[in-house]
Design an enzyme around this catalytic site. Sequence first.
Site, PDB file in Angstrom:
ATOM      1  N   ASP A   1      10.670  11.065  -8.692  1.00 38.49           N
ATOM      2  CA  ASP A   1      10.125  10.780  -7.354  1.00 38.49           C
ATOM      3  C   ASP A   1      10.981   9.683  -6.719  1.00 38.49           C
ATOM      4  O   ASP A   1      10.479   8.817  -6.010  1.00 38.49           O
ATOM      5  CB  ASP A   1       8.664  10.326  -7.464  1.00 38.49           C
TER       6      ASP A   1
ATOM      7  N   GLU B   1      -0.305   6.598  -2.671  1.00 36.67           N
ATOM      8  CA  GLU B   1      -1.321   6.869  -3.678  1.00 36.67           C
ATOM      9  C   GLU B   1      -1.622   5.652  -4.540  1.00 36.67           C
ATOM     10  O   GLU B   1      -1.906   5.790  -5.719  1.00 36.67           O
ATOM     11  CB  GLU B   1      -0.869   8.033  -4.551  1.00 36.67           C
TER      12      GLU B   1
ATOM     13  N   VAL C   1       0.870  -1.166   0.000  1.00 36.90           N
ATOM     14  CA  VAL C   1       0.000   0.000   0.000  1.00 36.90           C
ATOM     15  C   VAL C   1       0.905   1.213   0.000  1.00 36.90           C
ATOM     16  O   VAL C   1       1.735   1.363   0.893  1.00 36.90           O
ATOM     17  CB  VAL C   1      -0.921   0.019   1.231  1.00 36.90           C
ATOM     18  N   GLY C   2       0.805   2.018  -1.025  1.00 35.09           N
ATOM     19  CA  GLY C   2       1.618   3.226  -1.100  1.00 35.09           C
ATOM     20  C   GLY C   2       0.780   4.416  -0.674  1.00 35.09           C
ATOM     21  O   GLY C   2      -0.361   4.252  -0.249  1.00 35.09           O
TER      22      GLY C   2
ATOM     23  N   ASP D   1       7.549   2.714  -9.364  1.00 29.86           N
ATOM     24  CA  ASP D   1       6.749   3.914  -9.076  1.00 29.86           C
ATOM     25  C   ASP D   1       7.092   5.082 -10.015  1.00 29.86           C
ATOM     26  O   ASP D   1       7.637   6.086  -9.598  1.00 29.86           O
ATOM     27  CB  ASP D   1       6.968   4.299  -7.607  1.00 29.86           C
TER      28      ASP D   1
ATOM     29  N   ASN E   1      11.195   3.791  -3.314  1.00 29.33           N
ATOM     30  CA  ASN E   1      10.848   3.362  -4.664  1.00 29.33           C
ATOM     31  C   ASN E   1      11.962   2.546  -5.311  1.00 29.33           C
ATOM     32  O   ASN E   1      12.033   2.447  -6.541  1.00 29.33           O
ATOM     33  CB  ASN E   1      10.468   4.580  -5.519  1.00 29.33           C
TER      34      ASN E   1
HETATM   35  N1  LIG Z   1       6.011  -4.460  -9.394  1.00 26.28           N
HETATM   36  C1  LIG Z   1       5.993  -4.614  -8.064  1.00 26.28           C
HETATM   37  N2  LIG Z   1       6.376  -5.786  -7.515  1.00 26.28           N
HETATM   38  C2  LIG Z   1       6.348  -5.949  -6.176  1.00 26.28           C
HETATM   39  N3  LIG Z   1       5.956  -5.018  -5.295  1.00 26.28           N
HETATM   40  C3  LIG Z   1       5.567  -3.824  -5.779  1.00 26.28           C
HETATM   41  C4  LIG Z   1       5.560  -3.561  -7.186  1.00 26.28           C
HETATM   42  N4  LIG Z   1       5.122  -2.310  -7.382  1.00 26.28           N
HETATM   43  C5  LIG Z   1       4.860  -1.813  -6.146  1.00 26.28           C
HETATM   44  N5  LIG Z   1       5.126  -2.706  -5.178  1.00 26.28           N
HETATM   45  C6  LIG Z   1       4.945  -2.518  -3.714  1.00 26.28           C
HETATM   46  O1  LIG Z   1       3.893  -1.601  -3.478  1.00 26.28           O
HETATM   47  C7  LIG Z   1       4.360  -0.403  -2.846  1.00 26.28           C
HETATM   48  C8  LIG Z   1       3.686   0.816  -3.435  1.00 26.28           C
HETATM   49  O2  LIG Z   1       3.973   0.916  -4.819  1.00 26.28           O
HETATM   50  P1  LIG Z   1       4.511   2.248  -5.500  1.00 26.28           P
HETATM   51  O3  LIG Z   1       5.726   2.731  -4.806  1.00 26.28           O
HETATM   52  O4  LIG Z   1       4.636   1.975  -6.954  1.00 26.28           O
HETATM   53  O5  LIG Z   1       3.324   3.281  -5.326  1.00 26.28           O
HETATM   54  P2  LIG Z   1       3.095   4.478  -4.251  1.00 26.28           P
HETATM   55  O6  LIG Z   1       4.152   4.400  -3.195  1.00 26.28           O
HETATM   56  O7  LIG Z   1       1.692   4.460  -3.895  1.00 26.28           O
HETATM   57  O8  LIG Z   1       3.330   5.756  -5.021  1.00 26.28           O
HETATM   58  P3  LIG Z   1       3.761   7.113  -4.304  1.00 26.28           P
HETATM   59  O9  LIG Z   1       5.260   7.026  -4.159  1.00 26.28           O
HETATM   60  O10 LIG Z   1       3.275   8.152  -5.231  1.00 26.28           O
HETATM   61  O11 LIG Z   1       3.127   7.137  -2.959  1.00 26.28           O
HETATM   62  C9  LIG Z   1       5.871  -0.428  -3.086  1.00 26.28           C
HETATM   63  O12 LIG Z   1       6.576   0.262  -2.119  1.00 26.28           O
HETATM   64  C10 LIG Z   1       6.193  -1.908  -3.108  1.00 26.28           C
HETATM   65  O13 LIG Z   1       6.383  -2.397  -1.816  1.00 26.28           O
HETATM   66 MG   LIG Z   2       6.237   4.500  -3.836  1.00 25.53          MG
END
Ligand SMILES: Nc1ncnc2c1ncn2[C@@H]1O[C@H](COP(=O)(O)OP(=O)(O)OP(=O)(O)O)[C@@H](O)[C@H]1O
Ligand SMILES: [Mg+2]
Length: 293
Positions: A228, A105, A102-103, A246, A233
């Site tokens: 970012d 966003e 869960v990020g 990300d 990331n």
């Molecule tokens: N392709 C992937 N394989 C495995 N885990 C992933 C993958 N993409 C994302 N994740 C997991 O999900 C989390 C959130 O994904 P991501 O960093 O892409 O989005 P986010 O953090 O919501 O974006 P933001 O940085 O804008 O908040 C990551 O930190 C990672 O742990």
């Molecule tokens: Mg992220």
Amino acid sequence: MSQKAIKSFKQLDKDDFRILEAIEQGMRSHEHVPVKIISIISGFPEDEVIFRLDKLHQLELVIRWIGGYIGFELNSNGHDSLALNALVRANTIEAIGMPIGVGKESDVYEALTPEKRSVAIKFHRLGRISFRQTRRLRSYTAGRKHLSWLQESQIAARREYVALKRIHPVISSVPEPIGQNRHCVAMELIEGEELSNILEIEEPTVILTKIIEIMKTIYHSCGIIHADLSEFNILITPEYNTIIIDWPQWVNQTHPNAEMLLKRDVHNVLTFFKKRFGISEFLISVINYLKEN
Ligand SMILES: Nc1ncnc2c1ncn2[C@@H]1O[C@H](COP(=O)(O)OP(=O)(O)OP(=O)(O)O)[C@@H](O)[C@H]1O
Ligand SMILES: [Mg+2]
């Protein structure tokens, strides 16, 4: 997407999706889409529409509005279901599984392709953090007024997919893009740990050097800056491969703020390696190295 929404998704048949699609379409011109309009768009008689809307309402995929008339709109579970269904129909995935991240966003889930390969599905959810902060971070939607969370999330998903499509054929240090629909991106599932969670590592300098080399390749061969980048990331696999995730905020090398964003990315990475592992590098020398051909 909650576990409940996943359960609901499994109970939908193709006619339910037709109703959901009709509501989605109707929402372009109606805040609350009247039953009559849903009936016209879907081609189903009104009594059939009412019966199916009851089911969709019970499964918590639509919001029922009662005012001068009865109208419906999709909630985020409804939008998630449509995106997933489109990915299933395109043979991109076959089934959705457990949450893996869960990020700020996004919600990221594991999914299975028809070939039984595990992949990651990222649901973009913009607007979950404060308005001011999202504006600051997301220059790519600045100037476009009154975008809904869904429109912004769709733009983010498309942007992320485009970046992965451009980078992955050049260097496999980003997840392989597999598909995209609405606010969702399907990509390679990375078995790895976020760099931010790694407290000890045998050769941190090797990892730092790898990250800089990856940034350099992506900068020169794809003309792309992450914009970012941070320890949150970057994923480190058990084989110590370094994967950068990300990507929705990427910019082209020619972007007016490219220089500043590249500097910020490098600064974030160097600051982390200094604090966590005591490695000191001069920002300016790393930037110069990165930019030279
Ligand atoms: N392709 C992937 N394989 C495995 N885990 C992933 C993958 N993409 C994302 N994740 C997991 O999900 C989390 C959130 O994904 P991501 O960093 O892409 O989005 P986010 O953090 O919501 O974006 P933001 O940085 O804008 O908040 C990551 O930190 C990672 O742990
Ligand atoms: Mg992220």
